[in-house]
Design an enzyme around this catalytic site. Sequence first.
Site, mmCIF file in Angstrom:
data_model
loop_
_atom_site.group_PDB
_atom_site.id
_atom_site.type_symbol
_atom_site.label_atom_id
_atom_site.label_comp_id
_atom_site.label_asym_id
_atom_site.label_seq_id
_atom_site.Cartn_x
_atom_site.Cartn_y
_atom_site.Cartn_z
ATOM 1 N N ASP A 98 8.992 5.442 -10.802
ATOM 2 C CA ASP A 98 8.823 5.720 -11.862
ATOM 3 C C ASP A 98 9.176 6.690 -12.113
ATOM 4 O O ASP A 98 9.660 7.041 -13.268
ATOM 5 C CB ASP A 98 7.148 6.076 -11.925
ATOM 6 C CG ASP A 98 6.334 4.765 -11.786
ATOM 7 O OD1 ASP A 98 6.980 3.440 -12.178
ATOM 8 O OD2 ASP A 98 4.658 4.391 -12.049
ATOM 9 N N LYS A 124 -1.210 -4.036 -3.381
ATOM 10 C CA LYS A 124 -2.092 -3.527 -2.923
ATOM 11 C C LYS A 124 -1.933 -2.128 -4.208
ATOM 12 O O LYS A 124 -1.580 -1.026 -3.212
ATOM 13 C CB LYS A 124 -2.197 -3.364 -1.038
ATOM 14 C CG LYS A 124 -3.436 -2.710 -1.091
ATOM 15 C CD LYS A 124 -3.527 -2.716 0.830
ATOM 16 C CE LYS A 124 -5.270 -2.093 0.375
ATOM 17 N NZ LYS A 124 -5.160 -0.716 1.608
ATOM 18 N N SER A 145 0.985 -1.303 0.148
ATOM 19 C CA SER A 145 0.281 -0.001 -0.305
ATOM 20 C C SER A 145 1.091 1.105 -0.089
ATOM 21 O O SER A 145 1.401 1.746 -0.547
ATOM 22 C CB SER A 145 -0.860 -0.055 1.670
ATOM 23 O OG SER A 145 -1.689 0.356 0.843
#
Lengths: 554, 557
Positions: free
Chosen positions: A306, A320, A295
């Site tokens: 990223d 998640k 999470s």
Amino acid sequence: MKRYKKILLGGGLAVILFVTFAFTNTNYFEITKNLDIFTTLYKELNTFYVDTLNPEKLMHSGIDQMLNSLDPYTDYIPEEDMDEYRLQTTGRYGGIGAIIGVRGEWVMVTEPYEGFPADKAGLRAGDKVIEVEGKSAKGLRTDEVSALLKGKPGTVVSVKIRRLKADGSEEDIAVKMTREEIKIKNVPYFGMVNDKIGYIRLGNFTERAGAEVKNALQSLESKGKLKGLIFDLRGNPGGLLNEAIDVANVFVDKNIKIVFTKGKIEDWNKSFYSLNDPVDTKLPMVVLADGGSASASEIVSGSLQDLDRAVIIGQKTFGKGLVQSTRSLPYGAKLKITTAKYYIPSGRCIQAINYAERNEDGSVKRIPDSLKVAFTTRNGRTVYDGGGIDPDIKVEPERLANITISLITKSLLFDYANEYRAKHDKIGPAGKFSLSDKEYDDFVNWVSKKDYDYTTRSEKILENLKASAEKEHYFDAIENDYDTLKRAMMHDKQNDLKKEKAQIKSMLEEEIVSRYYLGSGRMELALKRDKEVGKAIETLNDTQKIDELLAKKP
Amino acid sequence: MRNRKMKNLLIRTSIILVIALSGLAFVADNYFEISKNLDVFSALYKDVNTYYVDDIDPSKLMRTCIDGMLKTLDPFTNYYSGSQIENAKIQQGGKFGGIGVETEVIDSFPVVISVWQNQPADIAGIKVGDIIKTIDGNSTKDRTQEEVDKFLVGQPQSKLTLQIERRTTNDNQTLSLDLVRQEIQETSVPFYGMITPEVGCIKLKIFNENAGKDVKDAFDSLKRANPGMKGVVIDLRSNPGGLLHEAVNIVNVFVPKGQLVVTTKGKVAEWNNSFSTLNEPSDTKIPLVLITNSMSASASEILSGTMQDLDRGVVIGQRTYGKGLVQVTKPLSYNTMLKVTTAKYYIPSGRCIQALIYAEHNPDGSVKRVPDSLKTEFHTRDGRIVWDGGGIDPDVPIAKEEHSKVAEALYTKHYIFDFATQYSLQHPSITDPATFKLTSKDFNDFVAYVKTKDWSYQTETELQLNALKDAATDEKYFDAVQEEYNVIRKKIDEDKEQDLIKHKEEIIAILENEIVGRYYYVYGKTRKSYQNDREVAKAIELLNNPTEYQNLLTVKK
């Protein structure tokens, strides 16, 4: 507390939307009809069932089953469980600041938190809680003792504890402690692992996680020599979304889109940007992640991946990608409900399990590799959705041997550390602590007198094999060979204590160190022999390698 | 061996009591709790439907909630949606319009696996093994069992056209048949007859609404035709139960009028009820042996338990299921229904045979059995000791006979079925069930036939061997023991090749049963199976030995 209210406020806003939304929905009739059926069924059941039913428990089990069919994060929280829930989101409670657990007929302190009342009063791991406020605590459960110890900050609690002495006898000690607001730290430990490389561990994402990481990094940088950072998210189960944004913001510029949440209703979709000035956007960094990083941990590790800001080392994260909101129900109950999926900067959602589609047997479906979609990081590296964050450098996790697991679950390492503490007033610095070979032999001798054993899985199956072969009339043909195999496979405790010495000795040393230096001492020592930390140091020492790893692949 | 049967069985394992219960007010102090919980639930259910990230089906969600709730009570308290009610009615009433066949989807087409004697399909010449290709012009390819059943049932007197394929070794015949559905009454007594010159036998498979009459007729006709009959075997194995008053009626065939059989007791004393025998019995003296197994449940346990408690018969076999709960059905809104456990039942000695305490769970979440230490002693009419809390313990326990893996595989792969189909197409008739025997040549034909098939089966031993290899590899033992392991693996592989021969007797018996069924229906199949049945053999032995029989019913000093 402020951020928590914000989420609730978001929920409140949604109620207004609900009025216009729900009543135009074609599902409305279906919902009313089902509620009508349910109401009659529930009343009939409570009236006619052969035994007297507990209406609340009955309802609870139905709700749980219903919500479980959606996903594991959509939860019903009745009023009586709200304290626990609040602790999970805020990390705060009023108490003495110690982890406790049951051993035999007594509840025991298993670890005091540094700087909180229990620690200040000198409580130690292994102390048995004999009395609380003059009342015997014998035979009480952990949650019962916990409830007695908790209370309003500023109030006093008197406890009698029973402690082991060097000669093996026990003494009772009366202790008075003033309860404080305990705020479990999001950053339980930070420090330098060598003269150039810093380390910050983040254990949770409750309130102030972002601020704590910021402070930790500033403190490390203030010493002036920091050339690289290891940011440890292993085992971090996540928490508040806003804190994830703030944590990422420590390392990336202001006004970067970190997360986009998307649900059933377009109006509720929302982008989250970094709002503050960062601390350091250039410092080479490694994020440690594993299967227990979930999470908010994945938002941080995923967005840093990223944005090509950090090298991820370890194992694939949990996967998640679902966001929950809290909604108020009548009678003080709450509903925690998955309302959206989140998407990190490359545009991917890292949810690994598609709860909406199940296998025929009702088990959940992992997103198959063939359906995973490729995305690109800012530098153009390829990353994938549908299954957690893949580390840039994979490291196999260390596996505990059966004997080690047995020593842990039978609390033998714990007990031995208590005895060691009783016999030794102090030890050297945490990071340098080591048991000598003779001391390890002492442990082996001590443990061999204890009643413990473990059965390996192989041994268990060997028994089953015999039973099946006998039943199916094959056993006569293999009896002798079976005995040979069995002898070859039997485990040998003494031998295993030698074979797994490196692992057992490390675990024991960490346990002992925690008796003197608490959690931070344990961390400091553990980091020295941590394979993944080693890999991170090696990577950070080679700045060219880091640039290479984060650059676009040709 | 057949899954579908098992499923039906579980649904049926219940006693349905049809009692009119007058409208009752809630117990006052629970009223607030109930409405509070309904309040919370209603808000939660609306929120979930509105806000959840994905679209959800409100009915499916509700179903999960209800099932989840009822699961915590007992497996017999169930909720039925509108469409399920039709099925449930069929199962309880046993009446529906059909043609009298049972089918199973094999290789994407329904195949007839059982034909009921003198019903429309039988009269039209349909045989077991026939493949149904179309029903009223609708292709049956890739239909589910449920869809096929739906096509076959309908209003009595309605017409139906079937296209049938019959595969013989030489050619495939295609037949088109017109049939008229009839009201099919599933018989509760698929077999009754003399299994030795002096011993009669009645097999009862379910307690439907004719069960009492069926058993009485069966017994009376046996007695009329065989005045010298020395005893009767009542086969209750795998009988899941059914209607409570039919259990009382069957007891009544062998027990005088006015005997209390069952008392039901629930939460509220006013709802308690007693059930006594109401009619003149047929025979209160003839020795009886009742055969039970672990799937004999509910009404079967009332019958076997009452006979035991009244010392009226000897129970042999395995301990029964242990279901002592009674259900009532209650209609809910929107044509839905609740079947709810309202009472426990008590047999004449005063014991309740419920084995599981559904309200209590073990730490691992499994349901608690009544522990031996909490079982209470009761006494039969003559003073023999019996116990509550765990089914009916047979007076003569007999270990359950298990099939070998090879036989199971031959059965589930339908090789037994297909061989029997071919056999019956090649042999227009066989001798009667009791004397029919397969020759050695027949068995060799079967072995040769099976050899042409590409099939395999996994024994439990092989499964364990695989598991052992996985675990040992995982735990890093495997390299050290690989040699020893491979020796065992090889020996077992060699031994397995002998399985067909090792289990010859068993396989022949199954083949004979299947073949007899093709000529003499369920009746013949049952009759044949009794020849290789240890439990039936023991029953006959007891009935032929009055001293031993009496001894079992006498109080041990």
